[in-house]
Design a protein around this motif. Structure first.
Motif, PDB file in Angstrom:
ATOM      1  N   GLU A 229       7.173  45.740   2.328  1.00 41.12           N
ATOM      2  CA  GLU A 229       7.305  44.368   1.601  1.00 41.12           C
ATOM      3  C   GLU A 229       9.020  44.128   1.511  1.00 41.12           C
ATOM      4  OE1 GLU A 229       4.880  44.040  -1.679  1.00 41.12           O
ATOM      5  OE2 GLU A 229       2.995  44.226  -0.679  1.00 41.12           O
ATOM      6  N   ILE A 230       9.215  43.016   1.951  1.00 41.16           N
ATOM      7  CA  ILE A 230      10.859  42.656   2.057  1.00 41.16           C
ATOM      8  C   ILE A 230      10.816  41.403   0.980  1.00 41.16           C
ATOM      9  CG2 ILE A 230      12.952  41.889   3.146  1.00 41.16           C
ATOM     10  CD1 ILE A 230      11.205  42.829   5.532  1.00 41.16           C
ATOM     11  N   SER A 231      11.745  41.387   0.032  1.00 40.51           N
ATOM     12  CA  SER A 231      11.813  40.273  -0.837  1.00 40.51           C
ATOM     13  C   SER A 231      13.527  39.990  -1.400  1.00 40.51           C
ATOM     14  CB  SER A 231      10.990  40.489  -2.178  1.00 40.51           C
ATOM     15  OG  SER A 231      11.621  41.796  -2.893  1.00 40.51           O
ATOM     16  N   SER A 232      13.310  38.893  -1.927  1.00 37.22           N
ATOM     17  CA  SER A 232      14.749  38.480  -2.467  1.00 37.22           C
ATOM     18  C   SER A 232      14.549  37.659  -3.716  1.00 37.22           C
ATOM     19  CB  SER A 232      15.589  37.387  -1.428  1.00 37.22           C
ATOM     20  OG  SER A 232      16.640  36.965  -1.810  1.00 37.22           O
ATOM     21  N   THR A 233      15.591  37.621  -4.607  1.00 40.54           N
ATOM     22  CA  THR A 233      15.452  36.731  -5.838  1.00 40.54           C
ATOM     23  C   THR A 233      16.009  35.295  -5.466  1.00 40.54           C
ATOM     24  OG1 THR A 233      17.901  37.198  -6.412  1.00 40.54           O
ATOM     25  CG2 THR A 233      16.038  38.659  -7.220  1.00 40.54           C
ATOM     26  N   TYR A 234      16.292  34.893  -4.274  1.00 40.72           N
ATOM     27  CA  TYR A 234      16.789  33.886  -3.955  1.00 40.72           C
ATOM     28  C   TYR A 234      15.547  33.039  -3.544  1.00 40.72           C
ATOM     29  CZ  TYR A 234      21.602  34.373  -4.434  1.00 40.72           C
ATOM     30  OH  TYR A 234      22.970  34.995  -4.879  1.00 40.72           O
ATOM     31  N   PRO A 235      15.389  31.693  -3.523  1.00 42.83           N
ATOM     32  CA  PRO A 235      14.416  30.749  -2.959  1.00 42.83           C
ATOM     33  C   PRO A 235      14.708  30.436  -1.469  1.00 42.83           C
ATOM     34  CG  PRO A 235      15.794  29.393  -4.249  1.00 42.83           C
ATOM     35  CD  PRO A 235      16.425  30.710  -4.293  1.00 42.83           C
ATOM     36  N   ASN A 236      13.436  30.301  -0.862  1.00 43.50           N
ATOM     37  CA  ASN A 236      13.677  29.582   0.611  1.00 43.50           C
ATOM     38  C   ASN A 236      14.496  30.549   1.690  1.00 43.50           C
ATOM     39  OD1 ASN A 236      12.449  27.175  -0.095  1.00 43.50           O
ATOM     40  ND2 ASN A 236      14.449  26.449  -0.921  1.00 43.50           N
ATOM     41  N   VAL A 237      14.096  31.989   1.401  1.00 48.69           N
ATOM     42  CA  VAL A 237      14.617  33.118   2.200  1.00 48.69           C
ATOM     43  C   VAL A 237      13.705  33.555   3.411  1.00 48.69           C
ATOM     44  CG1 VAL A 237      15.652  35.307   2.117  1.00 48.69           C
ATOM     45  CG2 VAL A 237      16.124  33.759   0.100  1.00 48.69           C
ATOM     46  N   THR A 238      14.187  33.671   4.607  1.00 47.55           N
ATOM     47  CA  THR A 238      13.295  34.295   5.705  1.00 47.55           C
ATOM     48  C   THR A 238      13.780  35.584   5.843  1.00 47.55           C
ATOM     49  OG1 THR A 238      14.775  33.304   7.243  1.00 47.55           O
ATOM     50  CG2 THR A 238      12.921  31.784   6.484  1.00 47.55           C
ATOM     51  N   PHE A 239      12.930  36.250   6.426  1.00 44.16           N
ATOM     52  CA  PHE A 239      13.389  37.747   6.790  1.00 44.16           C
ATOM     53  C   PHE A 239      13.236  38.164   8.123  1.00 44.16           C
ATOM     54  CE2 PHE A 239      11.958  37.320   2.250  1.00 44.16           C
ATOM     55  CZ  PHE A 239      12.997  37.956   1.614  1.00 44.16           C
ATOM     56  N   SER A 240      13.670  38.963   8.683  1.00 46.68           N
ATOM     57  CA  SER A 240      13.733  39.776   9.984  1.00 46.68           C
ATOM     58  C   SER A 240      14.039  41.206   9.969  1.00 46.68           C
ATOM     59  CB  SER A 240      14.413  38.859  11.051  1.00 46.68           C
ATOM     60  OG  SER A 240      15.737  39.144  10.807  1.00 46.68           O
ATOM     61  N   TRP A 241      13.599  41.856  10.977  1.00 45.09           N
ATOM     62  CA  TRP A 241      14.070  43.150  11.136  1.00 45.09           C
ATOM     63  C   TRP A 241      14.090  43.549  12.557  1.00 45.09           C
ATOM     64  CZ3 TRP A 241       9.056  41.538   9.528  1.00 45.09           C
ATOM     65  CH2 TRP A 241       8.001  41.884  10.350  1.00 45.09           C
ATOM     66  N   GLU A 242      14.641  44.633  12.883  1.00 47.56           N
ATOM     67  CA  GLU A 242      14.783  45.304  14.178  1.00 47.56           C
ATOM     68  C   GLU A 242      14.785  46.774  14.099  1.00 47.56           C
ATOM     69  OE1 GLU A 242      18.895  44.865  15.530  1.00 47.56           O
ATOM     70  OE2 GLU A 242      19.433  44.120  13.600  1.00 47.56           O
ATOM     71  N   VAL A 243      14.299  47.388  15.019  1.00 45.69           N
ATOM     72  CA  VAL A 243      14.046  48.748  15.224  1.00 45.69           C
ATOM     73  C   VAL A 243      15.627  49.205  15.993  1.00 45.69           C
ATOM     74  CG1 VAL A 243      12.820  50.732  16.149  1.00 45.69           C
ATOM     75  CG2 VAL A 243      11.596  48.517  15.638  1.00 45.69           C
ATOM     76  N   ILE A 244      16.026  49.916  15.071  1.00 41.74           N
ATOM     77  CA  ILE A 244      17.337  50.873  15.435  1.00 41.74           C
ATOM     78  C   ILE A 244      17.352  52.034  15.807  1.00 41.74           C
ATOM     79  CG2 ILE A 244      18.876  49.187  14.194  1.00 41.74           C
ATOM     80  CD1 ILE A 244      19.117  51.233  12.101  1.00 41.74           C
ATOM     81  N   SER A 245      15.954  52.832  15.539  1.00 40.21           N
ATOM     82  CA  SER A 245      16.119  54.207  15.640  1.00 40.21           C
ATOM     83  C   SER A 245      14.528  54.270  15.787  1.00 40.21           C
ATOM     84  CB  SER A 245      16.569  54.953  14.784  1.00 40.21           C
ATOM     85  OG  SER A 245      16.498  56.205  15.158  1.00 40.21           O
ATOM     86  N   ASN A 246      14.172  55.136  16.977  1.00 39.56           N
ATOM     87  CA  ASN A 246      12.740  55.682  17.249  1.00 39.56           C
ATOM     88  C   ASN A 246      12.724  57.078  17.835  1.00 39.56           C
ATOM     89  OD1 ASN A 246      10.052  56.037  18.260  1.00 39.56           O
ATOM     90  ND2 ASN A 246       9.595  54.127  18.633  1.00 39.56           N
ATOM     91  N   VAL A 247      12.456  58.056  17.048  1.00 34.80           N
ATOM     92  CA  VAL A 247      12.432  59.351  17.305  1.00 34.80           C
ATOM     93  C   VAL A 247      11.113  59.999  17.557  1.00 34.80           C
ATOM     94  CG1 VAL A 247      13.119  61.606  16.591  1.00 34.80           C
ATOM     95  CG2 VAL A 247      14.566  59.608  15.738  1.00 34.80           C
ATOM     96  N   ASN A 248      10.916  60.791  18.957  1.00 36.31           N
ATOM     97  CA  ASN A 248       9.774  61.194  19.125  1.00 36.31           C
ATOM     98  C   ASN A 248       8.658  60.206  19.774  1.00 36.31           C
ATOM     99  OD1 ASN A 248      10.751  63.776  18.849  1.00 36.31           O
ATOM    100  ND2 ASN A 248      10.057  64.155  16.755  1.00 36.31           N
ATOM    101  N   GLY A 249       9.078  59.161  20.166  1.00 37.40           N
ATOM    102  CA  GLY A 249       7.981  58.314  20.877  1.00 37.40           C
ATOM    103  C   GLY A 249       6.973  57.494  20.199  1.00 37.40           C
ATOM    104  N   VAL A 250       7.569  57.158  18.764  1.00 39.28           N
ATOM    105  CA  VAL A 250       6.595  56.416  18.024  1.00 39.28           C
ATOM    106  C   VAL A 250       5.911  55.118  18.807  1.00 39.28           C
ATOM    107  CG1 VAL A 250       6.102  55.433  15.795  1.00 39.28           C
ATOM    108  CG2 VAL A 250       7.517  57.355  15.958  1.00 39.28           C
ATOM    109  N   VAL A 251       4.750  55.026  18.892  1.00 36.97           N
ATOM    110  CA  VAL A 251       4.156  53.881  19.556  1.00 36.97           C
ATOM    111  C   VAL A 251       3.473  52.854  18.241  1.00 36.97           C
ATOM    112  CG1 VAL A 251       2.140  53.096  20.848  1.00 36.97           C
ATOM    113  CG2 VAL A 251       3.320  55.199  21.281  1.00 36.97           C
TER     114      VAL A 251
END
Length: 657
Positions: A229-251
């Motif tokens: 769960e991603i959060s912020s104390t600020y209002p009107n916030v949007t979130f994103s993420w990216e996969v920067i590492s994947n070890v041993n072939g996680v599907v």
């Protein structure tokens, strides 16, 4: 002393003589001299050229400029002047000319600075630099800027020959955008350019938090779903993420947006997979000052596929199931679901601390007549990850339940003339059963043999029970049950020879019949005609006429019937030849020595008859000497014996035609 405009003549006179009159003459007034032009000059300004005006302009005069070129308009304004040239002017009315005016000169409008302000970044993020370009500033001109900043640091009002962009930062704790207004203008010491107002919106950069945290990581099993769960104390916030590492072939790991990362991740093989997500927070296009790298460890799911053998037991029996895994890091877990069954001890789940599992439990049926089932769900656990479970089912079969009934054999004169059959009944489960019959004996119960049917014939009084075994080869359980112990007694029958009947309450319309039996040791019951059997030997309210009393015992050894007559008389008869009530007589007496006399209402004897055969229609036919008597009441007198005592009874009845 001439008056201007008056016509005069003149003569000369010497005192003696006068000359002739001269020609006439006049003396005009002096010619008008134009006034000297008065010049008013307005100095040039930043918005207009200099301008000179003849303030005492008179229409009709001619204004002569030195040097020549300008002219005067009807409103007195002098036009066509050359900037920087000094002029004088006089007025002429065609006769006279005024003196020259004072010299005057006008200059061209003062130069005004002109700049262009371009705001290349009207909206920036907290901590970013402005991008404002000012062009058109000339040598000798000064650029000015006035800053109106509300809760924003980084820029103040100032002046100079150029503008330098600044980094703008919001005051601490500001969570919503703020607007900075900057007013630009240029001046050259005399004139100022027009104002150029620009706004720069400074947008906050949100903070970013994640749960779980400290550390920012999560461990799941292959096939499970992340819960980040991603959060912020600020209002009107949007979130994103990216996969920067994947070890041993996680599907299953992928980039995305939102405030929750819920992705089902899986790995194959025995190696742990690792995924690192980089988390971002934005308000609009402004990203948080920092990002968070969140690590998910994906543990492989163990595999266990044992051979499952169907298990069947009897009600009350135990099972003994054993499982093991070669990996010593493995532990077992299980739970239990019961259908129409209870587990002895009440334990419905468990885990082990080793790589082996022993299930040794006893079960009883809730409804002992219906099969039940115990279903074990078993799994292995490796580092908190469970394998796909398998089920082991235990079928629990009822033990045959038989309820025998007490009974009796019938014996007369030392001979058994009626045996008793023990009956184990029809078992609801079906299948094949064997019945071993036993007679209780103080020296040890005696087996009477085994049958395949639920019946056994008893010829001797005693206590008995049966052991029933289900020998169905498909079930293979050999579940058995022991019946209750019953007693079979020896019963001697009651006999008709030792039975007597007493009838009382003659002529009441409600006779009483009492039966007395003096032999037999069974439990007797009595029946009047087709009525219900009763334990009482007395019947009351019995109607007049013939009846049958049946005597039996509950052991089934006694059965006989006794004919009974209840005495009464008809209250009327109808001798009309229709076959119904054509004669009158006492009902149920059947005594040879009884005497019955019939009288008319005056006491005259009309007929004497006996009481035999009343049920066959014997009796008085309503005639006297062969002639029918009239319809009326008639009287009778009866002498009879009741239970050994002679009695007389008198009453009357009606003849109806």
């Amino acid at each position: 002393g001439m008056t201007p405009g008056t016509s005069y003549t003149v003569v000369a006179d010497n005192g003696s003589c006068s000359s002739s009159s001269s020609v006439s003459f006049t003396n005009d007034a002096m010619l008008t001299l134009p006034v000297v032009p008065i010049i008013n000059t307005i100095t040039e300004s930043c918005s207009s050229d200099g301008i000179s005006t003849v303030t005492n302009f008179v229409s009709g005069l001619t204004y002569i400029f030195t040097p020549v070129g300008p002219s005067v308009q009807a409103n007195g304004e002098i036009t066509n002047m050359i900037y920087g040239v000094t002029y004088t002017v006089y007025a002429d009315n065609g006769s006279c000319s005024s003196s020259n005016s004072s010299s005057f000169m006008i200059n061209q409008m003062l130069p005004t600075p002109s700049i262009v302000v371009t705001n290349n970044s009207p909206s920036i993020c907290d901590g970013d630099m402005t991008n404002i370009v000012v062009t058109g500033l000339q040598t000798g001109e000064t650029l000015n800027w006035i800053v109106n900043a509300n809760e924003v640091n980084g820029l103040i009002s100032g002046q100079g020959t150029s503008f330098t962009d600044a980094i703008l930062t919001l005051f601490s704790g500001i969570e919503t955008p703020r607007v900075v207004n900057i007013r630009f203008y240029a001046d050259n010491g005399s004139c100022t350019s027009s104002f150029h107002d620009i706004d720069v919106t400074v947008n906050p950069r949100p903070d970013i938090m994640v749960s779980p945290n400290s550390p920012e990581e999560q461990t799941i099993c292959s096939g499970e779903t992340t819960n980040i769960e991603i959060s912020s104390t600020y209002p009107n916030v949007t979130f994103s993420w990216e996969v920067i590492s994947n070890v041993n072939g996680v599907v299953g790991a992928s980039n995305g947006t939102g405030d929750t990362i819920a992705q089902t991740l899986s790995v194959s093989g025995t190696l742990q997979g690792v995924v690192v997500y980089r988390l971002h927070a934005f308000i609009g296009s402004c990203e948080s000052a920092n990002t968070i790298d969140f690590t998910v460890y994906v543990n492989p799911k163990p595999v266990y596929n044992p051979i499952i053998t169907p298990t069947s037991i009897c009600d009350g029996a135990s099972i003994n199931l054993n499982y093991s895994h070669p990996d010593t890091n493995i532990t077992f877990g299980w739970d239990l679901v019961l259908t129409n069954a209870d587990v002895v001890g009440g334990i419905l789940s468990g885990v082990t601390t080793t790589n082996s599992l022993n299930l040794n439990q006893a079960f009883t049926l809730v409804d002992s007549l219906v099969s039940g089932q115990a279903t074990f769900t078993v799994w292995v656990d490796l580092n908190g990850c469970k394998s796909d479970p398998f089920t082991a089912t235990v079928d629990i079969h009822p033990n045959p339940q038989v309820q025998l009934q007490d009974g009796a054999i019938c014996v007369q004169d030392g001979q058994v003339y009626q045996t008793y059959w023990l009956n184990a009944g029809v078992l609801p489960l079906g299948g094949d059963y064997e019945y071993e019959w036993f007679m209780v004996d103080t020296a040890g119960d005696i087996s009477l043999g085994t049958t395949t049917t639920p019946y056994y014939e008893v010829v001797m009084a005693g206590d008995y029970y049966v052991v029933v075994t289900n020998v169905d080869v498909l079930l293979g359980t050999n579940c058995s049950g022991v019946s209750n112990t019953v007693t079979v007694i020896e019963t001697n029958p009651a006999t008709l020879a030792n039975a007597t009947v007493v009838v009382t309450e003659f002529f009441t319309g409600s006779g009483v019949v009492t039966i007395t039996v003096t032999d037999g040791n069974g439990t007797l019951e009595y029946q009047l005609d087709e009525g219900e059997f009763q334990s009482s030997n007395v019947f009351t309210g019995v109607s007049a006429g013939p009846h049958t009393v049946t005597v039996v015992d509950t052991q089934g050894c006694t059965y006989f019937t006794i004919p009974v007559l209840v005495v009464d008389y008809p209250k009327f008869f109808t001798p009309n030849g229709d076959g119904y009530n054509d004669t009158w007589n006492i009902i149920g007496l059947e005594q040879e020595n009884a005497k019955l006399y019939i009288f008319d209402r005056y006491g005259k004897l009309i007929k004497q008859i006996n009481t035999l055969g009343a049920n066959q229609g014997n009796g008085w036919d309503g005639t006297l000497n062969g002639k029918p008597l009239p319809s009326t009441d008639y009287w009778f007198s009866l002498e009879y014996e009741e239970n050994g005592i002679m009695k007389e009874f008198k009453a009357h009845f009606s003849l109806k035609r």
